[in-house]
Motif scaffolding. Structure first.
Motif, PDB file in Angstrom:
ATOM      1  N   TYR A  33      -7.687  33.084 -25.813  1.00  0.00           N
ATOM      2  CA  TYR A  33      -7.040  33.715 -26.960  1.00  0.00           C
ATOM      3  C   TYR A  33      -6.613  35.128 -26.599  1.00  0.00           C
ATOM      4  N   TYR A  35      -5.707  38.617 -28.791  1.00  0.00           N
ATOM      5  CA  TYR A  35      -5.714  39.299 -30.075  1.00  0.00           C
ATOM      6  C   TYR A  35      -5.215  40.720 -29.864  1.00  0.00           C
ATOM      7  N   GLN A  37      -5.673  44.625 -31.624  1.00  0.00           N
ATOM      8  CA  GLN A  37      -6.442  45.399 -32.586  1.00  0.00           C
ATOM      9  C   GLN A  37      -5.874  46.798 -32.693  1.00  0.00           C
ATOM     10  N   GLN A  41      -8.310  48.452 -37.933  1.00  0.00           N
ATOM     11  CA  GLN A  41      -8.051  47.063 -38.319  1.00  0.00           C
ATOM     12  C   GLN A  41      -8.935  46.119 -37.513  1.00  0.00           C
ATOM     13  N   GLY A  42      -9.067  44.900 -38.028  1.00  0.00           N
ATOM     14  CA  GLY A  42      -9.739  43.875 -37.260  1.00  0.00           C
ATOM     15  C   GLY A  42      -8.794  43.261 -36.252  1.00  0.00           C
ATOM     16  N   PRO A  43      -9.338  42.487 -35.310  1.00  0.00           N
ATOM     17  CA  PRO A  43      -8.478  41.804 -34.349  1.00  0.00           C
ATOM     18  C   PRO A  43      -7.484  40.881 -35.055  1.00  0.00           C
ATOM     19  N   PHE A  45      -4.779  37.847 -34.539  1.00  0.00           N
ATOM     20  CA  PHE A  45      -4.477  36.737 -33.633  1.00  0.00           C
ATOM     21  C   PHE A  45      -3.033  36.805 -33.133  1.00  0.00           C
ATOM     22  N   TYR A  48      -3.006  31.299 -28.720  1.00  0.00           N
ATOM     23  CA  TYR A  48      -4.136  30.504 -28.257  1.00  0.00           C
ATOM     24  C   TYR A  48      -3.643  29.496 -27.222  1.00  0.00           C
ATOM     25  N   ASP A  56      -0.991  27.393 -29.918  1.00  0.00           N
ATOM     26  CA  ASP A  56      -0.630  28.088 -31.172  1.00  0.00           C
ATOM     27  C   ASP A  56      -0.167  29.481 -30.806  1.00  0.00           C
ATOM     28  N   SER A  58       1.659  31.301 -33.085  1.00  0.00           N
ATOM     29  CA  SER A  58       2.179  31.753 -34.379  1.00  0.00           C
ATOM     30  C   SER A  58       1.938  33.237 -34.640  1.00  0.00           C
ATOM     31  N   GLY A 103     -14.429  28.939 -32.335  1.00  0.00           N
ATOM     32  CA  GLY A 103     -14.759  30.202 -32.979  1.00  0.00           C
ATOM     33  C   GLY A 103     -15.841  30.990 -32.273  1.00  0.00           C
ATOM     34  N   LEU A 105     -16.368  32.885 -29.493  1.00  0.00           N
ATOM     35  CA  LEU A 105     -15.531  33.510 -28.480  1.00  0.00           C
ATOM     36  C   LEU A 105     -16.309  34.553 -27.692  1.00  0.00           C
ATOM     37  N   PHE A 107     -15.460  37.864 -25.717  1.00  0.00           N
ATOM     38  CA  PHE A 107     -14.364  38.816 -25.619  1.00  0.00           C
ATOM     39  C   PHE A 107     -14.471  39.657 -24.353  1.00  0.00           C
TER      40      PHE A 107
END
Lengths: 116, 113
Positions: A33, A35, A37, A41-43, A45, A48, A56, A58, A103, A105, A107
């Motif tokens: 993945y 991401y 950040q 803010q949070g990570p 997406f 993938y 994905d 998107s 889910g 993950l 990092f």
């Protein structure tokens, strides 16, 4: 390796330049993945991969962003014609696939991109 | 699209105080739920996860979280925080039919010694 490795850790570039960020996932992790950040803010997406293919994409904000994983291991995130708004920490994560691993993950430390 | 809301952006507590961080998500289907933590200078790491079964899940370092399906919530708790719990905490949701983990904005916890 033992963890997810990302290079460079810091990248400063000028507006309009091209940038590549590299991710080396945990050996055997099929899922990868990317991401992004931004401060406060949070990570968020981006894309993938399952194996070599982007399952994905998107979350890629526009066609200036592209990512590849040609051999199903190392991945490169490519950003063309960088803009100041691209400044962020770009995080890579990897995982095994299938339940119950989805889910879960691991990092990397991230690549901090600053566009001047 | 799925979204995750974390109620507080900054929380300051004294050592031994109890902690509860709120998390709500919007998604009508079945989800897996997570809390991730980022300690100062370290990578994001998994704190705990909920897939199914007992809605009260326990994670590392004495943390627990409770899934309340009717409230679309997955709040994180710890009875007595320590200075070493100072970190940023992220709630995350993954629809079971997908592979995308959606994160909240995070809560920065500072524990005063």
């Amino acid at each position: 390796g033992a963890g997810v490795s990302q290079t460079p850790s810091n990248k400063v570039t000028e507006k309009g330049k091209y940038v590549e960020l590299r991710c080396d996932p945990i050996s055997g992790h099929t899922a990868l993945y990317w991401y992004r950040q931004s401060l406060g803010q949070g990570p968020e997406f981006l894309i993938y991969f399952q194996g070599t293919g982007a399952a994905d994409d998107s979350g890629l904000p526009n066609d200036r962003f592209f990512a590849v994983r040609p051999e199903g291991s190392v991945s490169t995130l490519k950003i063309q014609r960088t803009e100041r708004g691209d400044s962020a920490v770009y995080l890579c994560a990897s995982s095994l696939i299938g339940q119950p691993q989805v889910g879960v993950l691991t990092f990397g430390a991230g690549s901090r991109l600053t566009v001047l | 699209a799925q979204s995750v809301s974390q109620h507080n952006h900054h929380v300051i507590l004294s050592e031994a105080a109890s902690l509860e961080l709120g998390c709500n998500y919007s998604y009508g289907g079945t989800v897996n739920l997570f809390w991730y933590v980022q300690y100062p200078g370290q990578h994001l790491q998994l704190l705990l996860k909920y897939f199914s079964g007992d809605p009260l899940v326990k994670g590392i370092k004495g943390f627990e979280a409770e899934f309340i399906k009717s409230k679309f919530s997955f709040n994180l708790r710890k009875p007595s925080v320590q200075w070493s719990d100072t970190a940023e905490y992220f709630c995350a949701v993954n629809p079971v039919e997908g592979n995308k983990l959606v994160f909240g904005a995070g809560t920065i916890l500072r524990v005063k010694s």
